[in-house]
Write a protein that holds these residues in place. Structure first.
Motif, PDB file in Angstrom:
ATOM      1  N   GLY A   1       0.790  -1.215   0.000  1.00  0.00           N
ATOM      2  CA  GLY A   1       0.000   0.000   0.000  1.00  0.00           C
ATOM      3  C   GLY A   1       0.823   1.266   0.000  1.00  0.00           C
ATOM      4  O   GLY A   1       2.046   1.256  -0.188  1.00  0.00           O
ATOM      5  N   ILE A   2       0.134   2.379   0.221  1.00  0.00           N
ATOM      6  CA  ILE A   2       0.728   3.708   0.236  1.00  0.00           C
ATOM      7  C   ILE A   2       0.795   4.188   1.680  1.00  0.00           C
ATOM      8  O   ILE A   2      -0.186   4.102   2.421  1.00  0.00           O
ATOM      9  CB  ILE A   2      -0.103   4.673  -0.626  1.00  0.00           C
ATOM     10  CG1 ILE A   2      -0.011   4.242  -2.096  1.00  0.00           C
ATOM     11  CG2 ILE A   2       0.358   6.106  -0.450  1.00  0.00           C
ATOM     12  CD1 ILE A   2      -0.937   5.015  -3.005  1.00  0.00           C
ATOM     13  N   VAL A   3       1.977   4.676   2.074  1.00  0.00           N
ATOM     14  CA  VAL A   3       2.220   5.049   3.460  1.00  0.00           C
ATOM     15  C   VAL A   3       2.792   6.462   3.521  1.00  0.00           C
ATOM     16  O   VAL A   3       3.656   6.827   2.718  1.00  0.00           O
ATOM     17  CB  VAL A   3       3.199   4.057   4.136  1.00  0.00           C
ATOM     18  CG1 VAL A   3       3.396   4.412   5.599  1.00  0.00           C
ATOM     19  CG2 VAL A   3       2.706   2.629   3.983  1.00  0.00           C
ATOM     20  N   PHE A   4       2.329   7.253   4.482  1.00  0.00           N
ATOM     21  CA  PHE A   4       2.810   8.621   4.644  1.00  0.00           C
ATOM     22  C   PHE A   4       3.603   8.734   5.939  1.00  0.00           C
ATOM     23  O   PHE A   4       3.133   8.319   7.008  1.00  0.00           O
ATOM     24  CB  PHE A   4       1.636   9.603   4.606  1.00  0.00           C
ATOM     25  CG  PHE A   4       1.033   9.692   3.238  1.00  0.00           C
ATOM     26  CD1 PHE A   4       1.489  10.627   2.323  1.00  0.00           C
ATOM     27  CD2 PHE A   4       0.049   8.797   2.845  1.00  0.00           C
ATOM     28  CE1 PHE A   4       0.962  10.679   1.046  1.00  0.00           C
ATOM     29  CE2 PHE A   4      -0.487   8.839   1.563  1.00  0.00           C
ATOM     30  CZ  PHE A   4      -0.026   9.788   0.656  1.00  0.00           C
ATOM     31  N   VAL A   5       4.804   9.288   5.821  1.00  0.00           N
ATOM     32  CA  VAL A   5       5.763   9.330   6.924  1.00  0.00           C
ATOM     33  C   VAL A   5       6.206  10.773   7.169  1.00  0.00           C
ATOM     34  O   VAL A   5       6.470  11.511   6.216  1.00  0.00           O
ATOM     35  CB  VAL A   5       7.011   8.469   6.598  1.00  0.00           C
ATOM     36  CG1 VAL A   5       8.030   8.542   7.734  1.00  0.00           C
ATOM     37  CG2 VAL A   5       6.609   7.024   6.328  1.00  0.00           C
ATOM     38  N   ASN A   6       6.305  11.157   8.428  1.00  0.00           N
ATOM     39  CA  ASN A   6       6.857  12.458   8.790  1.00  0.00           C
ATOM     40  C   ASN A   6       8.213  12.283   9.460  1.00  0.00           C
ATOM     41  O   ASN A   6       8.488  11.235  10.073  1.00  0.00           O
ATOM     42  CB  ASN A   6       5.905  13.206   9.737  1.00  0.00           C
ATOM     43  CG  ASN A   6       4.622  13.622   9.051  1.00  0.00           C
ATOM     44  OD1 ASN A   6       4.627  14.028   7.887  1.00  0.00           O
ATOM     45  ND2 ASN A   6       3.505  13.504   9.758  1.00  0.00           N
TER      46      ASN A   6
END
Length: 302
Positions: free
Chosen positions: A287-292
């Motif tokens: 899947g698509i993952v968003f990281v800070n």
């Protein structure tokens, strides 16, 4: 057929891989200098045993031995790991981006030929078991290499990590001309300058978009914010190798859902739903993952 020259640029299409356009350097953690390996019949002076091999492929106009210094040093802290640098700098030099983009195919095929030679000449080495890390154009080189290995041996690479895969000349629907999820048993991708130097579209089983995937906080005062953000993929991946904190993000169904703010729900905030980015990412997830990240190193926020 010889390489076609355009001033300082080379276009490599039909010439053999043994003409030294591409070279391979081995780092073993013990020697202060890398070992230049034979392109055609590489023989390693080691009992390979349970050694893990990391194959690192640089991008456009990078110094082959210095561009991945942080990643290389991080890996070599582990006694069971060796690093091979693919030096295709002669085919990817400034100011020759169009030629470099075309040369990714030849660089990939020659890397595959080298790895097949490694398997034939070194007991315990298996080309399909390698983990390949490619930055920018190097991510697409990894794609071509895996496809060539699969064609010759029937098995593709175990894993490819694409570090902000290059966008220019690779905005195409043709899967065989770019990195995608079919190129290895597991493909993980880190996006740090999506839509400019790096690809916006998802390319792997897991695609991590760092700090929105476009501009990195550490690059706010850089002369070229886009280029700096593109290169930050290297720093994040290098830190992930030995980080005690780790880079974690939350899943979203698409980049555009993220842009519209439809992904930051309460379920995504749960620790058990976070997904780890980098060297130790979970290969059973997709899947698509968003990281800070933090603005300064160490970047990982946990």
């Amino acid at each position: 057929m010889k390489e076609i020259e355009f001033g300082p640029c080379y276009l490599s299409i039909l010439e053999p891989c043994s003409n030294n356009s591409i070279q391979f350097y081995l780092y073993d953690g013990n020697s202060s200098k890398p070992i230049l390996l034979d392109n055609h019949a590489p023989i390693l002076p080691y009992d390979l045993g349970s050694i893990k091999f990391k194959i690192i492929i640089h991008g456009y106009a990078q110094n082959d031995l210095n561009g991945f210094k942080l990643i290389r040093k991080a890996y070599l802290k582990h006694e069971d790991t060796m690093v091979i640098i693919v030096d295709w700098s002669r085919l990817s030099r400034l100011p020759c981006y169009p030629q470099a983009a075309i040369n990714t195919k030849k660089a990939g095929e020659c890397t595959a030929q080298f790895l097949i030679g490694m398997e034939q000449n070194n007991e315990g080495f298996k080309a399909a078991n390698v983990h390949v890390i490619g930055f920018s154009l190097g991510a697409h080189v990894a794609s071509f290499a895996s496809n060539a290995v699969e064609k010759a041996l029937g098995e593709k690479f175990s894993r490819i990590s694409g570090l902000d895969p290059a966008l220019p000349f690779f905005a195409t629907a043709r899967h065989h001309w770019k990195l995608d999820s079919t190129d290895a048993n597991f493909v993980d991708v880190i996006h740090t300058n999506a839509g400019v130097y790096g690809k916006l579209e998802s390319c792997g089983h897991l695609d991590f978009y760092v700090n929105n995937g476009q501009y990195q906080p550490a690059c706010q005062k850089a002369k070229n914010e886009n280029l700096c953000s593109h290169i930050m993929a290297l720093d994040y991946f290098a830190e992930s190798i030995n980080s005690r904190v780790g880079f974690y993000g939350y899943h979203c169904d698409s980049y555009f859902q993220y842009v519209f703010g439809w992904c930051k729900n309460e379920k995504s905030k749960l620790i058990e739903n976070r997904i780890k980015m980098g060297e130790h990412c979970e290969q059973n997830k997709e899947g698509i993952v968003f990281v800070n990240t933090h603005k300064k190193a160490p970047y990982a926020m946990g």
